[in-house]
Enzyme design. Structure first.
Site, PDB file in Angstrom:
ATOM      1  N   ASP A  76      -7.662 -33.187 -61.374  1.00  0.00           N
ATOM      2  CA  ASP A  76      -8.685 -34.188 -61.642  1.00  0.00           C
ATOM      3  C   ASP A  76      -9.702 -33.492 -62.573  1.00  0.00           C
ATOM      4  OD1 ASP A  76     -10.477 -36.430 -61.334  1.00  0.00           O
ATOM      5  OD2 ASP A  76     -11.599 -35.230 -59.869  1.00  0.00           O
ATOM      6  N   LEU A  77     -10.533 -34.253 -63.256  1.00  0.00           N
ATOM      7  CA  LEU A  77     -11.491 -33.619 -64.183  1.00  0.00           C
ATOM      8  C   LEU A  77     -12.896 -33.497 -63.573  1.00  0.00           C
ATOM      9  CD1 LEU A  77     -12.177 -32.631 -67.116  1.00  0.00           C
ATOM     10  CD2 LEU A  77     -12.721 -35.009 -67.629  1.00  0.00           C
ATOM     11  N   ASP A  78     -13.528 -34.675 -63.375  1.00  0.00           N
ATOM     12  CA  ASP A  78     -14.922 -34.703 -62.907  1.00  0.00           C
ATOM     13  C   ASP A  78     -15.023 -34.155 -61.485  1.00  0.00           C
ATOM     14  OD1 ASP A  78     -16.324 -36.397 -65.119  1.00  0.00           O
ATOM     15  OD2 ASP A  78     -14.498 -37.500 -64.655  1.00  0.00           O
TER      16      ASP A  78
ATOM     17  N   THR B 234     -19.573 -33.217 -63.803  1.00  0.00           N
ATOM     18  CA  THR B 234     -20.192 -34.280 -64.603  1.00  0.00           C
ATOM     19  C   THR B 234     -20.924 -35.298 -63.741  1.00  0.00           C
ATOM     20  OG1 THR B 234     -17.995 -35.200 -64.576  1.00  0.00           O
ATOM     21  CG2 THR B 234     -18.725 -34.258 -66.672  1.00  0.00           C
TER      22      THR B 234
ATOM     23  N   LYS C 227     -17.777 -41.097 -56.871  1.00  0.00           N
ATOM     24  CA  LYS C 227     -16.842 -40.055 -57.334  1.00  0.00           C
ATOM     25  C   LYS C 227     -15.414 -40.611 -57.322  1.00  0.00           C
ATOM     26  CE  LYS C 227     -19.333 -35.839 -56.374  1.00  0.00           C
ATOM     27  NZ  LYS C 227     -19.483 -34.664 -55.497  1.00  0.00           N
ATOM     28  N   GLY C 228     -14.743 -40.472 -58.433  1.00  0.00           N
ATOM     29  CA  GLY C 228     -13.352 -40.931 -58.524  1.00  0.00           C
ATOM     30  C   GLY C 228     -13.224 -42.431 -58.740  1.00  0.00           C
ATOM     31  N   VAL C 229     -14.358 -43.123 -58.756  1.00  0.00           N
ATOM     32  CA  VAL C 229     -14.360 -44.586 -58.892  1.00  0.00           C
ATOM     33  C   VAL C 229     -14.525 -44.965 -60.374  1.00  0.00           C
ATOM     34  CG1 VAL C 229     -15.607 -46.690 -58.209  1.00  0.00           C
ATOM     35  CG2 VAL C 229     -15.339 -44.812 -56.577  1.00  0.00           C
TER      36      VAL C 229
ATOM     37  N   ARG D 207     -15.327 -46.852 -64.010  1.00  0.00           N
ATOM     38  CA  ARG D 207     -16.615 -47.312 -64.539  1.00  0.00           C
ATOM     39  C   ARG D 207     -16.903 -48.752 -64.105  1.00  0.00           C
ATOM     40  NH1 ARG D 207     -16.914 -46.819 -70.778  1.00  0.00           N
ATOM     41  NH2 ARG D 207     -15.833 -44.892 -70.235  1.00  0.00           N
TER      42      ARG D 207
ATOM     43  N   SER E 198      -7.098 -38.157 -64.411  1.00  0.00           N
ATOM     44  CA  SER E 198      -8.509 -38.519 -64.234  1.00  0.00           C
ATOM     45  C   SER E 198      -8.734 -40.018 -64.411  1.00  0.00           C
ATOM     46  CB  SER E 198      -9.340 -37.752 -65.277  1.00  0.00           C
ATOM     47  OG  SER E 198     -10.630 -38.292 -65.380  1.00  0.00           O
ATOM     48  N   ALA E 199      -9.750 -40.527 -63.709  1.00  0.00           N
ATOM     49  CA  ALA E 199     -10.116 -41.941 -63.855  1.00  0.00           C
ATOM     50  C   ALA E 199     -10.986 -42.165 -65.093  1.00  0.00           C
ATOM     51  CB  ALA E 199     -10.887 -42.389 -62.619  1.00  0.00           C
ATOM     52  N   SER E 200     -11.458 -41.070 -65.680  1.00  0.00           N
ATOM     53  CA  SER E 200     -12.429 -41.203 -66.773  1.00  0.00           C
ATOM     54  C   SER E 200     -11.799 -41.571 -68.108  1.00  0.00           C
ATOM     55  CB  SER E 200     -13.186 -39.886 -66.941  1.00  0.00           C
ATOM     56  OG  SER E 200     -13.987 -39.941 -68.104  1.00  0.00           O
ATOM     57  N   LYS E 201     -12.476 -42.468 -68.813  1.00  0.00           N
ATOM     58  CA  LYS E 201     -12.042 -42.814 -70.170  1.00  0.00           C
ATOM     59  C   LYS E 201     -12.574 -41.806 -71.175  1.00  0.00           C
ATOM     60  CE  LYS E 201     -11.215 -47.656 -69.398  1.00  0.00           C
ATOM     61  NZ  LYS E 201     -11.391 -49.034 -69.797  1.00  0.00           N
ATOM     62  N   ASN E 202     -13.431 -40.907 -70.697  1.00  0.00           N
ATOM     63  CA  ASN E 202     -14.004 -39.869 -71.570  1.00  0.00           C
ATOM     64  C   ASN E 202     -13.322 -38.515 -71.370  1.00  0.00           C
ATOM     65  OD1 ASN E 202     -16.214 -41.515 -72.679  1.00  0.00           O
ATOM     66  ND2 ASN E 202     -16.963 -41.526 -70.578  1.00  0.00           N
TER      67      ASN E 202
ATOM     68  N   LYS F 237      -7.722 -44.876 -58.650  1.00  0.00           N
ATOM     69  CA  LYS F 237      -7.576 -44.198 -57.353  1.00  0.00           C
ATOM     70  C   LYS F 237      -8.295 -45.040 -56.299  1.00  0.00           C
ATOM     71  CE  LYS F 237      -7.882 -39.856 -59.900  1.00  0.00           C
ATOM     72  NZ  LYS F 237      -8.699 -38.687 -60.278  1.00  0.00           N
TER      73      LYS F 237
ATOM     74  N   GLU G  13      -8.290 -32.233 -56.328  1.00  0.00           N
ATOM     75  CA  GLU G  13      -9.153 -33.417 -56.324  1.00  0.00           C
ATOM     76  C   GLU G  13     -10.449 -33.192 -55.540  1.00  0.00           C
ATOM     77  OE1 GLU G  13      -8.818 -37.194 -58.112  1.00  0.00           O
ATOM     78  OE2 GLU G  13     -10.312 -36.442 -56.706  1.00  0.00           O
ATOM     79  N   ASP G  14     -11.529 -33.784 -56.018  1.00  0.00           N
ATOM     80  CA  ASP G  14     -12.787 -33.669 -55.258  1.00  0.00           C
ATOM     81  C   ASP G  14     -13.177 -34.971 -54.570  1.00  0.00           C
ATOM     82  OD1 ASP G  14     -13.433 -34.924 -57.768  1.00  0.00           O
ATOM     83  OD2 ASP G  14     -15.546 -34.636 -57.244  1.00  0.00           O
TER      84      ASP G  14
HETATM   85  C1  G6P Z   1     -14.424 -40.031 -62.587  1.00  0.00           C
HETATM   86  C2  G6P Z   1     -15.804 -39.867 -61.967  1.00  0.00           C
HETATM   87  C3  G6P Z   1     -16.425 -41.212 -61.699  1.00  0.00           C
HETATM   88  C4  G6P Z   1     -16.425 -42.050 -62.981  1.00  0.00           C
HETATM   89  C5  G6P Z   1     -15.004 -42.237 -63.476  1.00  0.00           C
HETATM   90  C6  G6P Z   1     -14.944 -43.021 -64.785  1.00  0.00           C
HETATM   91  O1  G6P Z   1     -13.539 -40.466 -61.631  1.00  0.00           O
HETATM   92  O2  G6P Z   1     -15.709 -39.138 -60.767  1.00  0.00           O
HETATM   93  O3  G6P Z   1     -17.734 -41.024 -61.244  1.00  0.00           O
HETATM   94  O4  G6P Z   1     -17.016 -43.316 -62.763  1.00  0.00           O
HETATM   95  O5  G6P Z   1     -14.429 -40.947 -63.693  1.00  0.00           O
HETATM   96  O6  G6P Z   1     -15.541 -42.251 -65.796  1.00  0.00           O
HETATM   97  P1  G6P Z   1     -15.888 -42.756 -67.252  1.00  0.00           P
HETATM   98  O7  G6P Z   1     -16.126 -41.469 -68.008  1.00  0.00           O
HETATM   99  O8  G6P Z   1     -14.690 -43.497 -67.781  1.00  0.00           O
HETATM  100  O9  G6P Z   1     -17.072 -43.625 -67.170  1.00  0.00           O
HETATM  101 MG    MG Z   2     -13.342 -36.114 -59.435  1.00  0.00          MG
END
Ligand code: G6P
Ligand code: MG
Length: 217
Positions: free
Chosen positions: A8-10, A16, A44-46, A48, A113-117, A144, A168-169
């Site tokens: 996982d990233l964040d 972050t 966390k992990g949720v 956007r 990762s769930a993040s688009k960044n 997730k 994973e955190d």
């Molecule tokens: C990770 C973080 C979440 C965040 C999600 C989407 O899972 O733990 O807090 O909302 O990524 O990130 P994003 O960068 O796409 O907004």
């Molecule tokens: Mg995480």
């Protein structure tokens, strides 16, 4: 044996959550909603979209679809301002050491990762080139605790899920790894990450003997 190690990233590679918190707090204030650090923990992990839905729900607010989209964009612009300042010094302790150990042992390395960044962040901290596969919020439909992100990462590595190990955190991420039939390693507090197969406070507690055992299992 070649195993798949999915990170996982964040909260695992970089912290972050503090930047997400600042950006969500600013947004919440702009619509007169109170937002606490404890609430931030629950994000966390949720994704956007789901995060904003929860913040609105906690604040008892309903807004139009177009305002929702505007707020998401504003939050992300603000968040990207913080991301832009990131460099290698933000990689969490011993993450690079563990990555290099696994690469040396010719293991599969992926990001889930769930993040688009995620790609932007990996480039900012100069880790992008270490990953054989990257699956992030742009690549999945279900967030997730759905296991989609990790199953896609295993597929991209061409390694069976039962031969994959997830770091994973978040609780949702541990549940996703377990549902995917992978070994789940929680990074954080064991009282929170009770469902994980193993829990470590951080990567400084993960030694080469433990990693070798995972590889040779
Ligand atoms: C990770 C973080 C979440 C965040 C999600 C989407 O899972 O733990 O807090 O909302 O990524 O990130 P994003 O960068 O796409 O907004
Ligand atoms: Mg995480």
């Amino acid at each position: 044996m070649k195993k798949g190690f999915i990170f996982d990233l964040d909260g695992v590679i970089v912290d972050t959550a503090k930047y997400h918190y600042l950006a969500w707090k600013k947004l919440a204030q702009s619509i007169d909603v109170h937002f606490s650090e404890a609430e931030n923990e629950q994000l966390k992990g949720v994704s956007r979209v789901k995060s904003l839905e929860k913040i609105l729900e906690w604040g008892n607010k309903t807004i139009s679809e177009s305002d929702f989209m505007k707020l998401m964009a504003l939050k992300n612009d603000d968040y990207l301002g913080y991301i832009n300042t990131m460099n290698e010094s933000e990689i969490l302790p011993d993450v690079l050491k563990v990555l290099k150990f696994l690469i040396e042992k010719e293991q599969g390395i992926a990001l889930g990762s769930a993040s688009k960044n995620a790609r932007t962040i990996l480039k900012k901290v100069n880790l992008f080139h270490h990953f054989e596969a990257i699956v992030d919020g742009n690549d999945v439909v279900k967030g997730k605790p759905n296991p989609e992100v990790f199953l896609s990462a295993a597929k991209a590595l061409n390694i069976n899920p039962e031969h994959c190990i997830v770091f994973e955190d978040s609780v949702a991420g541990i549940q996703a790894a377990n549902t995917a039939n992978m070994i789940s390693i929680g990074i954080g507090e064991s009282s929170v990450l009770q469902e994980a197969d193993f829990v470590f406070a951080d990567f400084t507690h993960i030694n080469s003997q433990f990693l070798n055992e995972l590889i040779n299992k």
